[in-house]
Structures are given as C-alpha cells and as structure tokens.
Design an enzyme around this catalytic site. Structure first.
Site, PDB file in Angstrom:
ATOM      1  N   LYS A   1       0.636  -1.331   0.144  1.00 49.23           N
ATOM      2  CA  LYS A   1       0.114  -0.027   0.030  1.00 49.23           C
ATOM      3  C   LYS A   1       0.631   1.117  -0.046  1.00 49.23           C
ATOM      4  O   LYS A   1       1.898   1.221   0.398  1.00 49.23           O
ATOM      5  CB  LYS A   1      -0.874  -0.060   1.232  1.00 49.23           C
TER       6      LYS A   1
ATOM      7  N   ASN B   1     -13.586   3.515  -4.627  1.00 52.39           N
ATOM      8  CA  ASN B   1     -12.845   3.418  -3.397  1.00 52.39           C
ATOM      9  C   ASN B   1     -12.338   4.982  -3.170  1.00 52.39           C
ATOM     10  O   ASN B   1     -11.896   5.574  -3.822  1.00 52.39           O
ATOM     11  CB  ASN B   1     -11.705   2.421  -3.119  1.00 52.39           C
TER      12      ASN B   1
ATOM     13  N   ILE C   1     -10.236   5.418  -0.004  1.00 57.28           N
ATOM     14  CA  ILE C   1      -9.588   4.995   1.271  1.00 57.28           C
ATOM     15  C   ILE C   1      -8.786   6.262   1.709  1.00 57.28           C
ATOM     16  O   ILE C   1      -8.762   6.443   3.038  1.00 57.28           O
ATOM     17  CB  ILE C   1      -8.617   3.943   1.029  1.00 57.28           C
TER      18      ILE C   1
ATOM     19  N   CYS D   1      -3.058   9.530  -7.050  1.00 54.08           N
ATOM     20  CA  CYS D   1      -4.073   9.116  -6.354  1.00 54.08           C
ATOM     21  C   CYS D   1      -5.541  10.131  -6.488  1.00 54.08           C
ATOM     22  O   CYS D   1      -5.188  11.193  -6.317  1.00 54.08           O
ATOM     23  CB  CYS D   1      -3.692   8.969  -4.796  1.00 54.08           C
TER      24      CYS D   1
ATOM     25  N   GLY E   1      -5.656  -2.441 -14.789  1.00 56.41           N
ATOM     26  CA  GLY E   1      -6.925  -1.922 -14.872  1.00 56.41           C
ATOM     27  C   GLY E   1      -8.163  -2.902 -15.517  1.00 56.41           C
ATOM     28  O   GLY E   1      -7.929  -3.249 -16.531  1.00 56.41           O
ATOM     29  N   GLY E   2      -8.950  -3.243 -14.459  1.00 56.81           N
ATOM     30  CA  GLY E   2      -9.758  -4.487 -15.020  1.00 56.81           C
ATOM     31  C   GLY E   2      -9.533  -5.620 -15.325  1.00 56.81           C
ATOM     32  O   GLY E   2     -10.255  -6.480 -15.971  1.00 56.81           O
TER      33      GLY E   2
END
Length: 286
Positions: free
Chosen positions: A27, A51, A53, A112, A218-219
């Site tokens: 993370k 999300n 977070i 982000c 991505g996906g």
C-alpha cells in the site's frame, strides 16, 4: 510477471494470496501516518468498484520499523508504493528506503484521485526522487491526463525506470434511496471492468511515446485481459479489484495467460508485448 495493484492486497493477512504473485507491491506509504478518509470508503457499482480510502497507512517510520521486516519475512519480492504531498516528501521517503535491501523497487503514486495532489509536476517529483535513491523508480500515472504520452516522456526524461499504468479514475455513485453520494467524499477512484479500455489506451499510447517498461493494470480479471495489456505494450501485468472476489486470481490468471499465449503460438509474455502495434503478425492456431 504478475503483480498486485497497490492497495488491493494485504500480504500480511493473506500471505497465501501474495505468494501467487511474482512481485508484491505495498500500500502507498506517506511520510506521516494517515487514518484515511471517513467511511463510507468503498462502493460497488454495476461497472466496477469505487474507493476513497485516502492513503491510510502507518507512515514511513513505522513502516520501516514494523511492516517492512514482517513483509520481508514472507520471502516476497517487494516494491514499495511511495506517496506524499510535495516533491520533498516523496524524496525523503525514497531516501529512507534506499538503504533497505529488502526493497527491490519503488512505485511513485503520482495520481491518487482521493487526496490532494502535490503542487509539483510528476516529472519534478520523479527528478527529486531520482536524486534521493538508486533504486528503480516506477511512475504511476493517472488516466485522467488527456495527454498521458506526454507525461510518460516527461517522467522518462526526469529519470523514471518504468511506468505503472493506470491508477483509478474519478467516479461517483448515488444511493438509490436518498440520491445522495454513497461515499463520504462523494467521488472516489473507479476500478474494475470499466477501467480496462482506458488502461489499454494509456498503455498503447505510452508504448509509442516512451521506451520505458510498463506495468499494465486496470480491470484484469482473466488471462485474456492480461494478454491484451501485454499486446498493447505492457511488459508486466498487475491484478487489482479481482483480488477482492477471487483469492486465487493471480495463479488462475497466470494459467489462463499461458493458455492464451499457446493458442496464439507465442512462446512467452515477452513475445506478446507490443504486438498490437503491428510489428509481429499473430494468428490463433487452428
């Protein structure tokens, strides 16, 4: 090789899942501890997951003292995702990580969507980090950038060793009962199936614009998805949202990718990288 997208897997609570990966990416770690955004922080949609977070993490000092030794004990190849709110903050964390032999590379989270961004450009942040560490630097770029190829060229010139493409893209979900945003922050980062064509386009464009190796993400939920990112120009592939639903996703996707390569008569993932650019014609075996 197959990695996890940063923030989508905790190797300390799911070591068996992490062991399926070729590289584990932590993370994002920031200089100071962060509790993250208030709940609600995750929302499902019919096209993927949102999300917000907010980069919750223990801060670089506690990470170095506690988390990193525990991760290293798992015997994983480790990349550390580094975040911050200024080029100086990014560089400071990179300098502290530079001396740690457990860390193979650093991924700079430059995009982000759930926190305020640094005032400096991605290239300026990469340049500051390049001066602080000799470790490989992978720049994680935003799909919201209209000219992501120009960003790729800029971070390459600033000293990046690779690109991570792409981060989530900002989205919104409304509660069907109240018509208010589901997430406390209203918007969050969208991942999952809807991100796949956006990621493919970014990888394709950056492969044409830059000579840097690319981690495509991505996906990715199956071997064909991984193959398409390679074909678009990725060198490696990362799995993200699929990990929440399928703890066996890395091993399954690796097996499915091998089957897809065999079907197309390709000896390796390296042989598949960039074939969408037309350099090598490929046809399925009869």
């Amino acid at each position: 090789m197959i990695l996890n997208a940063s923030g989508c897997l905790d190797a300390l609570t799911a070591p068996a899942v992490a062991a399926q990966l070729d590289v584990f990416v932590t993370k994002t770690v920031t200089p100071l501890p962060r509790g993250g955004n208030p709940p609600t922080r995750i929302a499902e949609t019919d096209v993927g997951m949102l999300n917000s977070i907010g980069l919750a993490n223990p801060g670089i000092e506690r990470f170095l003292e506690t988390s990193l030794p525990e991760l290293a004990a798992l015997g994983l190849r480790l990349w550390v995702s580094v975040g911050g709110f200024s080029a100086e903050e990014y560089a400071r964390s990179c300098a502290l990580l530079d001396a740690r032999d457990e860390v193979e590379a650093l991924e700079l989270n430059l995009s982000c969507p759930n926190v305020e961004e640094a005032a400096e450009s991605a290239a300026q942040i990469v340049a500051a980090c390049r001066a602080a560490t000799s470790k490989p630097l992978w720049a994680k770029l935003s799909p919201a950038n209209w000219d992501i190829a120009a960003s790729a060229r800029a971070v390459e010139a600033a000293g990046a060793d690779g690109l991570s493409l792409v981060n989530t893209i900002r989205g919104l979900a409304l509660d069907p009962r109240t018509s208010l945003p589901v997430l406390h922050t209203a918007t969050g980062g969208l991942s999952g199936p809807a991100l796949r064509p956006i990621a493919l386009a970014a990888v394709f464009q950056c492969r044409r614009a830059s000579s840097l190796p690319i981690v495509g993400m991505g996906g990715v939920a199956g071997g064909r998805h991984a193959f398409e990112l390679l074909a678009a120009g990725a060198t490696h592939v990362a799995v993200g949202t699929a990990l929440f639903a399928d703890p066996c996703a890395p091993a399954r996707i690796a097996g499915e990718l091998r089957a897809e390569l065999d079907r197309l008569g390709l000896e390796s993932a390296e042989a598949a990288s960039g074939i969408a650019h037309g350099a090598r014609p490929v046809a399925a075996r009869p």
